[in-house]
Structure formats: C-alpha cells, structure tokens
Write a protein that holds these residues in place. Structure first.
Motif, short mmCIF file in Angstrom:
data_model
loop_
_atom_site.label_atom_id
_atom_site.label_comp_id
_atom_site.label_asym_id
_atom_site.label_seq_id
_atom_site.Cartn_x
_atom_site.Cartn_y
_atom_site.Cartn_z
N VAL A 144 0.83 -1.20 0.00
CA VAL A 144 0.00 0.00 0.00
C VAL A 144 0.87 1.26 0.00
CG1 VAL A 144 -0.46 0.36 2.46
CG2 VAL A 144 -2.21 0.91 0.81
N THR A 145 2.02 1.22 0.62
CA THR A 145 2.95 2.35 0.59
C THR A 145 3.40 2.61 -0.85
OG1 THR A 145 3.68 2.00 2.86
CG2 THR A 145 5.18 3.23 1.40
N LYS A 146 3.73 1.56 -1.58
CA LYS A 146 4.14 1.72 -2.99
C LYS A 146 3.00 2.29 -3.83
CE LYS A 146 7.94 -1.53 -3.24
NZ LYS A 146 8.94 -0.50 -3.19
N ILE A 147 1.78 1.83 -3.58
CA ILE A 147 0.61 2.35 -4.31
C ILE A 147 0.45 3.84 -4.00
CG2 ILE A 147 -1.92 2.27 -4.46
CD1 ILE A 147 -1.67 -0.80 -4.02
N ILE A 148 0.56 4.19 -2.73
CA ILE A 148 0.42 5.60 -2.33
C ILE A 148 1.52 6.45 -2.96
CG2 ILE A 148 0.55 7.18 -0.37
CD1 ILE A 148 -0.80 4.88 1.30
N VAL A 189 -10.61 8.95 8.73
CA VAL A 189 -10.21 7.56 8.91
C VAL A 189 -10.96 6.70 7.89
CG1 VAL A 189 -10.14 5.60 10.51
CG2 VAL A 189 -9.82 7.94 11.38
N TYR A 190 -10.23 5.82 7.25
CA TYR A 190 -10.82 4.84 6.35
C TYR A 190 -10.45 3.46 6.85
CZ TYR A 190 -11.69 8.66 3.13
OH TYR A 190 -12.14 9.82 2.55
N ILE A 191 -11.45 2.66 7.11
CA ILE A 191 -11.18 1.27 7.48
C ILE A 191 -10.65 0.57 6.24
CG2 ILE A 191 -12.21 -0.92 8.23
CD1 ILE A 191 -12.09 1.21 10.45
N SER A 192 -9.56 -0.13 6.40
CA SER A 192 -8.93 -0.89 5.31
C SER A 192 -8.84 -2.32 5.80
CB SER A 192 -7.56 -0.30 5.04
OG SER A 192 -6.80 -1.18 4.26
N SER A 193 -9.77 -3.15 5.35
CA SER A 193 -9.85 -4.48 5.95
C SER A 193 -10.20 -5.55 4.93
CB SER A 193 -10.92 -4.47 7.05
OG SER A 193 -11.04 -5.73 7.64
N SER A 194 -9.81 -6.77 5.24
CA SER A 194 -10.22 -7.91 4.43
C SER A 194 -11.48 -8.53 5.02
CB SER A 194 -9.09 -8.94 4.36
OG SER A 194 -8.68 -9.29 5.65
N SER A 195 -11.96 -8.00 6.13
CA SER A 195 -13.18 -8.51 6.77
C SER A 195 -14.39 -8.22 5.89
CB SER A 195 -13.39 -7.85 8.13
OG SER A 195 -14.67 -8.20 8.64
N ILE A 196 -15.22 -9.25 5.72
CA ILE A 196 -16.46 -9.06 4.98
C ILE A 196 -17.67 -9.09 5.92
CG2 ILE A 196 -15.56 -9.94 2.78
CD1 ILE A 196 -16.96 -12.63 3.48
N ALA A 197 -17.38 -9.09 7.22
CA ALA A 197 -18.45 -9.15 8.22
C ALA A 197 -19.31 -7.89 8.17
CB ALA A 197 -17.87 -9.34 9.62
N ILE A 198 -20.59 -8.05 8.05
CA ILE A 198 -21.52 -6.92 7.99
C ILE A 198 -21.46 -6.11 9.28
CG2 ILE A 198 -23.59 -8.14 8.80
CD1 ILE A 198 -23.53 -5.65 5.90
N GLU A 199 -21.16 -6.79 10.41
CA GLU A 199 -21.05 -6.09 11.70
C GLU A 199 -19.93 -5.05 11.65
OE1 GLU A 199 -20.32 -9.73 11.89
OE2 GLU A 199 -22.49 -9.98 11.70
N PRO A 229 -7.60 -5.85 -1.45
CA PRO A 229 -6.48 -4.91 -1.53
C PRO A 229 -6.94 -3.54 -2.01
CG PRO A 229 -6.47 -6.33 -3.45
CD PRO A 229 -7.61 -6.78 -2.58
N ILE A 230 -6.29 -2.52 -1.49
CA ILE A 230 -6.59 -1.14 -1.88
C ILE A 230 -5.95 -0.88 -3.25
CG2 ILE A 230 -6.05 1.26 -1.32
CD1 ILE A 230 -6.59 0.63 1.54
N THR A 231 -6.64 -0.10 -4.06
CA THR A 231 -6.17 0.18 -5.42
C THR A 231 -5.74 1.64 -5.55
OG1 THR A 231 -8.36 0.85 -6.18
CG2 THR A 231 -7.82 -1.51 -6.33
N ASN A 257 -7.09 3.69 -7.50
CA ASN A 257 -8.36 4.43 -7.53
C ASN A 257 -8.81 4.79 -6.13
OD1 ASN A 257 -9.28 5.05 -10.01
ND2 ASN A 257 -10.91 3.52 -10.07
N ASP A 258 -8.73 3.82 -5.20
CA ASP A 258 -9.13 4.07 -3.80
C ASP A 258 -8.31 5.22 -3.22
OD1 ASP A 258 -10.97 1.91 -3.77
OD2 ASP A 258 -9.40 0.51 -3.12
N ILE A 259 -7.01 5.18 -3.44
CA ILE A 259 -6.11 6.20 -2.89
C ILE A 259 -6.42 7.56 -3.51
CG2 ILE A 259 -3.70 6.93 -2.69
CD1 ILE A 259 -4.51 4.51 -0.89
N GLU A 260 -6.63 7.60 -4.80
CA GLU A 260 -6.96 8.87 -5.45
C GLU A 260 -8.28 9.43 -4.92
OE1 GLU A 260 -6.71 7.95 -9.62
OE2 GLU A 260 -4.52 7.75 -9.51
N LEU A 261 -9.26 8.57 -4.70
CA LEU A 261 -10.55 9.01 -4.19
C LEU A 261 -10.42 9.61 -2.78
CD1 LEU A 261 -13.14 6.33 -5.33
CD2 LEU A 261 -13.26 8.78 -5.72
N ILE A 262 -9.71 8.92 -1.90
CA ILE A 262 -9.60 9.44 -0.53
C ILE A 262 -8.74 10.70 -0.48
CG2 ILE A 262 -10.08 7.22 0.56
CD1 ILE A 262 -7.14 7.00 1.27
#
Length: 131
Positions: free
Chosen positions: A19-23, A90-100, A118-120, A122-127
């Motif tokens: 994610v650091t390299k993507i950023i 703050v953006y939660i960045s998780s592999s959890s798919i739990a609705i909770e 994984p964050i893309t 596009n995600d980084i540009e949006l935030i």
C-alpha cells in the motif's frame, strides 16, 4: 490540491509495503507513516499532539490487529478529540467481509469509508481528493 499526510495502521508488514508503494505511485501525499497496530498508532498520535507536530490528514486503519485492534484505536481517538485541532479522516482498510464491521464503522463520525483489501490506486486517489 495540497498534499496530505497519510498513516497506515496495519499489522501485515507485506501489505504495508504494497500500500505504501501504491500511495507513492499516486504522488498525492507529502508523507506516509506506518504502524504495526493500534497501540503504536495511538502512541505516535499522542506524541505528535504533545510535540505540536503536523497531524495526519488520513488514516488507513485495519480492524483485526494484535495488542490494540482498529475499534479500540477508534475509541481512544474519540477520547483525544478535544486535543486534536483538525479533522482526521479515517478509512477502514480491511479484508473482513463481516456486515457487523461495516455497520460498526458507520457509528464513528471520523470514519469516512470502508475499503476492502487490496486497496487500489483508484481508492487512494478518491480518498486523497475527498475534501
């Protein structure tokens, strides 16, 4: 657009590198800091506040971590709100798919989104453009 400071709080060191390299590739941030768990991130945040240094603009926060998980970090961040003179997104960045987890993220005003790993680029540009 002014470049922002971003923090990554995640216990997966390989993910931190990716994610650091993507950023870095987006060239949208002035600095990137990484922390292994919520406790490390919280201690760094307290140090920044005490030393009157520049706070992060954005935090990418994992949920499931040892020592202090993402929800515990958020509880402590709420307690520090009176010491923080700006909004930290703050953006939660998780592999959890739990609705909770997704529902719980909506209970904190500072959490602006839930990003599935994984964050893309596009995600980084949006935030980064979210002002």
């Amino acid at each position: 657009m002014t470049k922002k400071k971003i923090w990554i709080i995640d216990d997966d060191s390989i993910y931190q590198i990716i994610v650091t390299k993507i950023i870095q590739k987006t060239d949208l941030f002035s600095s990137i800091s990484s922390f292994y768990d919520g406790k490390d991130g919280l201690e760094a945040l307290i140090s920044v506040i005490e030393n009157k240094e520049a706070l992060p603009d954005i935090i990418l926060l994992d949920i499931n971590m040892p020592v202090m998980d993402g929800w515990e970090f958020m509880e402590e961040l709420v307690k520090l709100k009176f010491l923080i003179n700006k909004q930290i997104d703050v953006y939660i960045s998780s592999s959890s798919i739990a609705i909770e987890d997704k529902n719980n993220s909506k209970t904190y005003p500072a959490i602006l989104g839930y990003l599935s790993k994984p964050i893309t680029n596009n995600d980084i540009e949006l935030i980064a453009s979210n002002d």
